[in-house]
Write an enzyme that holds these catalytic residues in place. Structure first.
Site, PDB file in Angstrom:
ATOM      1  N   PHE A 130      24.585  75.136  42.156  1.00 28.97           N
ATOM      2  CA  PHE A 130      24.438  75.108  43.607  1.00 28.97           C
ATOM      3  C   PHE A 130      25.479  76.055  44.395  1.00 28.97           C
ATOM      4  O   PHE A 130      26.502  76.406  43.939  1.00 28.97           O
ATOM      5  CB  PHE A 130      25.056  74.039  43.608  1.00 28.97           C
TER       6      PHE A 130
ATOM      7  N   ASP B 184      31.463  82.144  42.224  1.00 27.44           N
ATOM      8  CA  ASP B 184      31.379  81.315  43.171  1.00 27.44           C
ATOM      9  C   ASP B 184      32.170  80.087  42.737  1.00 27.44           C
ATOM     10  O   ASP B 184      31.495  79.634  42.165  1.00 27.44           O
ATOM     11  CB  ASP B 184      29.836  80.405  43.524  1.00 27.44           C
TER      12      ASP B 184
ATOM     13  N   LYS C  36      35.637  74.584  49.251  1.00 25.49           N
ATOM     14  CA  LYS C  36      36.132  72.950  49.197  1.00 25.49           C
ATOM     15  C   LYS C  36      38.353  73.066  48.811  1.00 25.49           C
ATOM     16  O   LYS C  36      38.892  72.314  49.998  1.00 25.49           O
ATOM     17  CB  LYS C  36      35.828  73.052  48.142  1.00 25.49           C
TER      18      LYS C  36
HETATM   19  C1  LIG Z   1      30.075  72.805  47.157  1.00 23.10           C
HETATM   20  C2  LIG Z   1      29.907  74.222  47.419  1.00 23.10           C
HETATM   21  C3  LIG Z   1      29.143  75.320  47.207  1.00 23.10           C
HETATM   22  C4  LIG Z   1      29.247  74.894  49.375  1.00 23.10           C
HETATM   23  O1  LIG Z   1      30.174  74.865  49.769  1.00 23.10           O
HETATM   24  P1  LIG Z   1      29.672  74.101  51.308  1.00 23.10           P
HETATM   25  O2  LIG Z   1      31.029  73.889  52.186  1.00 23.10           O
HETATM   26  O3  LIG Z   1      29.286  72.680  51.048  1.00 23.10           O
HETATM   27  O4  LIG Z   1      28.535  74.521  52.059  1.00 23.10           O
HETATM   28  C5  LIG Z   1      28.777  76.257  47.203  1.00 23.10           C
HETATM   29  N1  LIG Z   1      29.242  76.573  45.673  1.00 23.10           N
HETATM   30  C6  LIG Z   1      29.760  75.438  45.429  1.00 23.10           C
HETATM   31  C7  LIG Z   1      29.653  76.062  43.746  1.00 23.10           C
HETATM   32  C8  LIG Z   1      29.962  74.176  45.552  1.00 23.10           C
HETATM   33  O5  LIG Z   1      30.108  73.614  44.324  1.00 23.10           O
END
Ligand SMILES: *Cc1c(COP(=O)(O)O)cnc(C)c1O
Length: 399
Positions: free
Chosen positions: A137, A222, A251
């Site tokens: 994600f 990420d 986050k």
């Molecule tokens: C939550 C998340 C995102 C997206 O972050 P947003 O602030 O919702 O745009 C991207 N990568 C990972 C691994 C995430 O957990």
């Protein structure tokens, strides 16, 4: 305003993209939140791995209040002390020389993808392919849903940006098979979060690093969910001693104030020239001051050591539940305070019942209970959580 009024206005006026649980939250303190009916909940979701210092931490409240009283925003046409301080901290912590500050995770990843493209295209115009992993994600913008190798996030939004390829996670042969001189970057979560808390085998990330070096491709981690101390290290990749070329954060970074960031090695970041990327709000003094306060508090309160200690304890307790309910729980996965419990059935009902009994957790990938609590929790909070979950699971096996 009573609860029914809030539900009514939301249903009438908010775009219907969220399947919300039927409570209205009003405030919190530490690892607890309260709804408008006065009910108290132990919060083991923390706004999806965001409120790492818990709710209303005095240091964060003070930093945000003081900065708001001075200046909230001034655009990136000017320098601010808060932003320069944050850039220095993130560069130092990551060992990556340059930082860009955005407003969210998706935006941080979008910027990372743009930087990788800019850098690799200068090597060869065909060096554009970005490889990501199944069940990953990376966010909800068009480029990041394309990076997110899951049809459920992409359906209906075609045409998607080109140049993305997907491989199985934790499968080095699968990655090797698609890499070539055209590979611009490999983008991975060091531990997959939304996909169901998947930890790759030891050595996998190092092998990915080697393949990237072999093909002159960039490695993007990420760390939006796994970073900021969530696994007991500032960045989850530190467990494997693998250094990426680009890393992204969001986050937990602002402790709840919206902010994202990406860091890149100096030679990669040099691909960006003035005007190549930008943002109006990103890194404004309010969000930067919040992140500075979070980082300072993490050090002062020895948060990383707490995550490791309480995380190990929690894994033991969750495995105790697994032993007690073998038909219901098949696996406990994760690191630090990024933990998942694989169920043999969908988890939404269990999450709902936990909520009714004053415990907030979440279910991801349909059948994985996810625990990403504030990083300030103690063993006592874990015991309190496990007691509720135990009672809910006991009811669930009877059904
Ligand atoms: C939550 C998340 C995102 C997206 O972050 P947003 O602030 O919702 O745009 C991207 N990568 C990972 C691994 C995430 O957990």
């Amino acid at each position: 305003m009573n609860q029914e009024q809030v539900f009514a206005w939301d249903h009438a006026y908010y775009m219907p993209v969220f399947a919300r649980y039927p409570i209205v939250l009003s405030h919190g303190e530490g690892p607890y939140v309260y709804d408008t009916e006065g009910k108290k909940y132990l919060d083991f979701l923390a706004g999806i791995a965001v409120n790492i210092l818990g709710h209303a931490h005095p240091a964060l409240v003070r930093a945000v209040s003081e900065q708001a009283a001075k200046m909230i925003h001034c655009s990136n046409l000017y320098y601010t002390e808060a932003q320069a301080t944050l850039a220095r901290s993130l560069a130092t912590l990551s060992g990556l020389g340059k930082v860009f500050i955005a407003n969210s995770g998706a935006e941080a990843n979008e910027g990372a993808i743009k930087l990788a493209r800019k850098y690799a295209k200068a090597i060869h115009p065909d060096k554009v392919e970005i490889i990501t992993a199944e069940h990953c994600f990376h966010g909800r913008t068009l480029a990041t849903i394309t990076a997110t190798a899951q049809p459920k996030y992409q359906a209906g939004y075609e045409p998607l940006p080109g140049g993305f390829k997907y491989v199985a996670y934790n499968d080095i042969a699968a990655l090797q098979a698609v890499m070539s001189a055209k590979t611009c970057a490999v983008m991975l979560e060091p531990i997959q979060g939304e996909g169901g808390i998947h930890v790759p085998d030891p050595g996998y990330l190092g092998q990915v690093r080697q393949l990237c070096d072999q093909y002159g491709a960039l490695l993007i981690f990420d760390e939006i969910q796994s970073g900021m101390g969530r696994t007991g290290k500032m960045f989850a990749y530190e467990h494997e001693n693998v250094v990426p070329d680009i890393a992204t954060l969001a986050k937990g970074l602002g402790g709840g104030v919206p902010i994202g960031a990406f860091m890149a090695a100096d030679k990669v970041a040099a691909a960006f020239k003035p005007g190549d990327h930008g943002t109006t709000f990103g890194g404004n003094p309010l969000a930067s001051a919040a992140a500075n306060a979070v980082l300072k508090t993490m050090q002062e309160e020895k948060i990383l050591a707490n995550v490791t200690a309480v995380g190990n304890y929690m894994v033991k307790q969750l495995n105790g539940l697994k032993d007690a309910y073998p038909a219901l729980i098949t696996k406990v996965r994760g690191k630090g305070l990024m933990l998942g419990m694989q169920l043999s059935r969908p988890g939404r009902e269990i999450v709902q019942t936990c909520m009714e009994r004053g415990l907030i957790i979440n279910c991801t990938a349909g059948d994985v209970l996810r625990f990403v609590p504030p990083l300030i929790i103690t063993r006592e909070h874990v015991d309190e959580m496990v007691a509720v979950l135990d009672s809910v699971l006991a009811g669930a096996v009877k059904q």
